[in-house]
Motif scaffolding. Structure first.
Motif, PDB file in Angstrom:
ATOM      1  N   ILE A 278       0.833  -1.201   0.000  1.00 50.68           N
ATOM      2  CA  ILE A 278       0.000   0.000   0.000  1.00 50.68           C
ATOM      3  C   ILE A 278       0.869   1.252   0.000  1.00 50.68           C
ATOM      4  O   ILE A 278       0.618   2.190  -0.772  1.00 50.68           O
ATOM      5  CB  ILE A 278      -0.948  -0.014   1.217  1.00 50.68           C
ATOM      6  CG1 ILE A 278      -2.012  -1.101   1.022  1.00 50.68           C
ATOM      7  CG2 ILE A 278      -1.604   1.354   1.415  1.00 50.68           C
ATOM      8  CD1 ILE A 278      -2.767  -1.446   2.277  1.00 50.68           C
ATOM      9  N   TYR A 279       1.903   1.258   0.845  1.00 50.15           N
ATOM     10  CA  TYR A 279       2.786   2.424   0.863  1.00 50.15           C
ATOM     11  C   TYR A 279       3.395   2.659  -0.514  1.00 50.15           C
ATOM     12  O   TYR A 279       3.469   3.799  -0.999  1.00 50.15           O
ATOM     13  CB  TYR A 279       3.906   2.278   1.894  1.00 50.15           C
ATOM     14  CG  TYR A 279       4.905   3.401   1.729  1.00 50.15           C
ATOM     15  CD1 TYR A 279       4.645   4.660   2.275  1.00 50.15           C
ATOM     16  CD2 TYR A 279       6.053   3.243   0.956  1.00 50.15           C
ATOM     17  CE1 TYR A 279       5.512   5.721   2.067  1.00 50.15           C
ATOM     18  CE2 TYR A 279       6.931   4.296   0.742  1.00 50.15           C
ATOM     19  CZ  TYR A 279       6.646   5.535   1.303  1.00 50.15           C
ATOM     20  OH  TYR A 279       7.493   6.588   1.065  1.00 50.15           O
ATOM     21  N   THR A 280       3.861   1.590  -1.153  1.00 55.71           N
ATOM     22  CA  THR A 280       4.535   1.723  -2.444  1.00 55.71           C
ATOM     23  C   THR A 280       3.609   2.305  -3.497  1.00 55.71           C
ATOM     24  O   THR A 280       4.002   3.197  -4.265  1.00 55.71           O
ATOM     25  CB  THR A 280       5.080   0.356  -2.905  1.00 55.71           C
ATOM     26  OG1 THR A 280       6.012  -0.128  -1.929  1.00 55.71           O
ATOM     27  CG2 THR A 280       5.779   0.479  -4.239  1.00 55.71           C
ATOM     28  N   ILE A 281       2.374   1.837  -3.540  1.00 59.52           N
ATOM     29  CA  ILE A 281       1.420   2.379  -4.515  1.00 59.52           C
ATOM     30  C   ILE A 281       1.135   3.849  -4.202  1.00 59.52           C
ATOM     31  O   ILE A 281       1.077   4.694  -5.112  1.00 59.52           O
ATOM     32  CB  ILE A 281       0.117   1.558  -4.516  1.00 59.52           C
ATOM     33  CG1 ILE A 281       0.381   0.150  -5.064  1.00 59.52           C
ATOM     34  CG2 ILE A 281      -0.960   2.254  -5.345  1.00 59.52           C
ATOM     35  CD1 ILE A 281       0.945   0.104  -6.473  1.00 59.52           C
ATOM     36  N   CYS A 282       0.978   4.174  -2.929  1.00 64.17           N
ATOM     37  CA  CYS A 282       0.755   5.582  -2.546  1.00 64.17           C
ATOM     38  C   CYS A 282       1.970   6.428  -2.919  1.00 64.17           C
ATOM     39  O   CYS A 282       1.828   7.557  -3.400  1.00 64.17           O
ATOM     40  CB  CYS A 282       0.480   5.692  -1.050  1.00 64.17           C
ATOM     41  SG  CYS A 282      -1.098   4.963  -0.526  1.00 64.17           S
ATOM     42  N   ARG A 283       3.155   5.870  -2.737  1.00 65.76           N
ATOM     43  CA  ARG A 283       4.391   6.590  -3.067  1.00 65.76           C
ATOM     44  C   ARG A 283       4.488   6.838  -4.568  1.00 65.76           C
ATOM     45  O   ARG A 283       4.806   7.945  -5.009  1.00 65.76           O
ATOM     46  CB  ARG A 283       5.587   5.773  -2.592  1.00 65.76           C
ATOM     47  CG  ARG A 283       6.957   6.385  -2.936  1.00 65.76           C
ATOM     48  CD  ARG A 283       7.292   7.509  -1.986  1.00 65.76           C
ATOM     49  NE  ARG A 283       8.396   8.304  -2.476  1.00 65.76           N
ATOM     50  CZ  ARG A 283       8.990   9.248  -1.744  1.00 65.76           C
ATOM     51  NH1 ARG A 283       8.588   9.480  -0.512  1.00 65.76           N
ATOM     52  NH2 ARG A 283       9.962   9.959  -2.247  1.00 65.76           N
TER      53      ARG A 283
ATOM     54  N   GLN B 191      -3.218  -8.621  -4.605  1.00 62.75           N
ATOM     55  CA  GLN B 191      -3.541  -9.635  -3.600  1.00 62.75           C
ATOM     56  C   GLN B 191      -3.902  -8.989  -2.261  1.00 62.75           C
ATOM     57  O   GLN B 191      -4.770  -9.483  -1.542  1.00 62.75           O
ATOM     58  CB  GLN B 191      -2.364 -10.599  -3.430  1.00 62.75           C
ATOM     59  CG  GLN B 191      -2.171 -11.526  -4.611  1.00 62.75           C
ATOM     60  CD  GLN B 191      -1.380 -12.775  -4.244  1.00 62.75           C
ATOM     61  OE1 GLN B 191      -1.442 -13.277  -3.134  1.00 62.75           O
ATOM     62  NE2 GLN B 191      -0.624 -13.271  -5.206  1.00 62.75           N
ATOM     63  N   THR B 192      -3.251  -7.874  -1.963  1.00 63.91           N
ATOM     64  CA  THR B 192      -3.536  -7.175  -0.706  1.00 63.91           C
ATOM     65  C   THR B 192      -4.963  -6.649  -0.679  1.00 63.91           C
ATOM     66  O   THR B 192      -5.696  -6.874   0.296  1.00 63.91           O
ATOM     67  CB  THR B 192      -2.544  -6.009  -0.518  1.00 63.91           C
ATOM     68  OG1 THR B 192      -1.225  -6.534  -0.347  1.00 63.91           O
ATOM     69  CG2 THR B 192      -2.910  -5.172   0.700  1.00 63.91           C
ATOM     70  N   VAL B 193      -5.367  -5.938  -1.729  1.00 69.49           N
ATOM     71  CA  VAL B 193      -6.710  -5.337  -1.711  1.00 69.49           C
ATOM     72  C   VAL B 193      -7.789  -6.410  -1.753  1.00 69.49           C
ATOM     73  O   VAL B 193      -8.880  -6.229  -1.183  1.00 69.49           O
ATOM     74  CB  VAL B 193      -6.894  -4.317  -2.858  1.00 69.49           C
ATOM     75  CG1 VAL B 193      -5.901  -3.171  -2.707  1.00 69.49           C
ATOM     76  CG2 VAL B 193      -6.775  -4.964  -4.233  1.00 69.49           C
ATOM     77  N   ASN B 194      -7.488  -7.536  -2.410  1.00 68.11           N
ATOM     78  CA  ASN B 194      -8.455  -8.627  -2.439  1.00 68.11           C
ATOM     79  C   ASN B 194      -8.537  -9.331  -1.089  1.00 68.11           C
ATOM     80  O   ASN B 194      -9.627  -9.634  -0.596  1.00 68.11           O
ATOM     81  CB  ASN B 194      -8.082  -9.639  -3.533  1.00 68.11           C
ATOM     82  CG  ASN B 194      -8.349  -9.124  -4.924  1.00 68.11           C
ATOM     83  OD1 ASN B 194      -9.214  -8.255  -5.120  1.00 68.11           O
ATOM     84  ND2 ASN B 194      -7.623  -9.618  -5.910  1.00 68.11           N
ATOM     85  N   GLN B 195      -7.379  -9.580  -0.489  1.00 67.64           N
ATOM     86  CA  GLN B 195      -7.348 -10.322   0.777  1.00 67.64           C
ATOM     87  C   GLN B 195      -7.979  -9.531   1.912  1.00 67.64           C
ATOM     88  O   GLN B 195      -8.674 -10.102   2.766  1.00 67.64           O
ATOM     89  CB  GLN B 195      -5.896 -10.667   1.120  1.00 67.64           C
ATOM     90  CG  GLN B 195      -5.743 -11.531   2.367  1.00 67.64           C
ATOM     91  CD  GLN B 195      -4.419 -12.276   2.368  1.00 67.64           C
ATOM     92  OE1 GLN B 195      -4.104 -13.012   1.431  1.00 67.64           O
ATOM     93  NE2 GLN B 195      -3.630 -12.095   3.411  1.00 67.64           N
ATOM     94  N   TYR B 196      -7.757  -8.220   1.920  1.00 69.63           N
ATOM     95  CA  TYR B 196      -8.266  -7.401   3.013  1.00 69.63           C
ATOM     96  C   TYR B 196      -9.545  -6.649   2.655  1.00 69.63           C
ATOM     97  O   TYR B 196     -10.040  -5.861   3.460  1.00 69.63           O
ATOM     98  CB  TYR B 196      -7.181  -6.420   3.474  1.00 69.63           C
ATOM     99  CG  TYR B 196      -6.020  -7.114   4.153  1.00 69.63           C
ATOM    100  CD1 TYR B 196      -6.094  -7.471   5.498  1.00 69.63           C
ATOM    101  CD2 TYR B 196      -4.860  -7.429   3.444  1.00 69.63           C
ATOM    102  CE1 TYR B 196      -5.038  -8.115   6.118  1.00 69.63           C
ATOM    103  CE2 TYR B 196      -3.801  -8.075   4.062  1.00 69.63           C
ATOM    104  CZ  TYR B 196      -3.894  -8.417   5.395  1.00 69.63           C
ATOM    105  OH  TYR B 196      -2.853  -9.066   6.008  1.00 69.63           O
ATOM    106  N   GLN B 197     -10.057  -6.916   1.458  1.00 70.36           N
ATOM    107  CA  GLN B 197     -11.336  -6.323   1.027  1.00 70.36           C
ATOM    108  C   GLN B 197     -11.336  -4.794   1.183  1.00 70.36           C
ATOM    109  O   GLN B 197     -12.255  -4.202   1.778  1.00 70.36           O
ATOM    110  CB  GLN B 197     -12.496  -6.942   1.811  1.00 70.36           C
ATOM    111  CG  GLN B 197     -12.712  -8.421   1.516  1.00 70.36           C
ATOM    112  CD  GLN B 197     -13.151  -8.674   0.080  1.00 70.36           C
ATOM    113  OE1 GLN B 197     -14.236  -8.299  -0.322  1.00 70.36           O
ATOM    114  NE2 GLN B 197     -12.275  -9.287  -0.708  1.00 70.36           N
TER     115      GLN B 197
END
Length: 286
Positions: A42-47, A90-96
């Motif tokens: 998440i940090y990397t995408i925000c960065r 995978q993160t956004v899917n796993q954590y909805q």
């Protein structure tokens, strides 16, 4: 849940976070190992989203549009080729995690293409919500929460941290012809843009900064009310640690006698260890 620590994008996202976000990375080491890949992704995408405007010398609007496409791809049924984007998917899917939060983030990045001055705090608050408040909302989904009240308080923490960034980075923002301090409040304290460019630390400037710091601290204080609604004690500890460390930047500004032009306020590595140890010993939100 899938073990994201085995994902090939994890080392890349971890290294980017370590390099660019020292405070966040330090705090993340207290999270369960299984949670860290999601926070780094998440940090990397925000960065990358932020850098598409701040660091690029090319077509910035196109860069932002490309970031939006990558986020759209991550929320699609297609698998991205890029390892970090795949980890993010995978993160956004796993954590909805709701896609709306990332769309709001992109909108905030777009605001930096359209605006470089803010008339009122209400205008600035909207910007802070889009670039930082939504990040708080996103992280709450990763940490887990037991009550929706955690969401409002996560936004407050994001606002507090962005206000802290603004107060710390006045000189850097001026170099990009940006002034985030609301014009209405600059005028109230008799501060002109030229005063900022000349780096005048007058009594009026100190009064302005004291006012701004008090506001940021109020958001930090209110955000603490959301900590009990996070699911596990390690997440509560990490969020509290981030809050205390980032609020410490305000203390450093005061210690530097409000000279934000020649000193970039930060909490030292030793200071971070001391804060982390103190919070551990106090059992705060554990």
């Amino acid at each position: 849940m899938a073990d994201l620590t085995q994902h090939k994008g994890y080392p890349m996202a971890r290294d980017i976070t370590h390099h660019h976000a020292k405070t966040f990375y330090f705090a993340s080491l207290f999270l369960p190992k299984s949670t860290r890949p999601a926070t780094y992704a998440i940090y990397t995408i925000c960065r990358f989203s932020d850098d598409s405007v701040d660091q690029s010398t090319k077509d910035k609007a196109q860069n932002v549009a490309n970031m939006q496409k990558q986020i759209d791809l991550a929320y699609s049924r297609n698998t991205p080729d890029d390892p970090v984007l795949s980890l993010f998917q995978q993160t956004v899917n796993q954590y909805q995690i709701p896609k709306k939060y990332f769309d709001d983030l992109i909108h905030g990045i777009e605001m930096d293409l359209e605006k470089n001055r803010y008339e009122t705090f209400d205008e600035l608050y909207k910007y802070c919500y889009h670039v930082a408040g939504v990040v708080g909302l996103i992280m709450v989904y990763v940490f887990g929460f037991t009550d929706d009240r955690a969401l409002d308080h996560a936004v407050e923490l994001g606002i507090a941290m962005q206000l802290t960034n603004i107060l710390r980075d006045v000189r850097e923002d001026l170099e990009m012809n940006r002034i985030y301090l609301p014009r209405e409040e600059l005028e109230r304290f008799n501060i002109h843009e030229e005063d900022l460019r000349q780096q005048k630390i007058s009594e009026d400037f100190i009064n302005l900064y004291q006012f701004q710091i008090a506001r940021a601290r109020k958001y930090y204080t209110n955000s603490s009310k959301g900590l009990p609604f996070l699911k596990n004690r390690r997440s509560r500890y990490v969020v509290n640690l981030m809050k205390v460390l980032y609020a410490g930047i305000l203390q450093e500004i005061e210690k530097n006698k409000f000279d934000v032009f020649s000193h970039r306020a930060h909490v030292s590595g030793f200071g971070k260890v001391c804060v982390a140890s103190r919070l551990l010993l106090s059992g705060s939100y554990m």
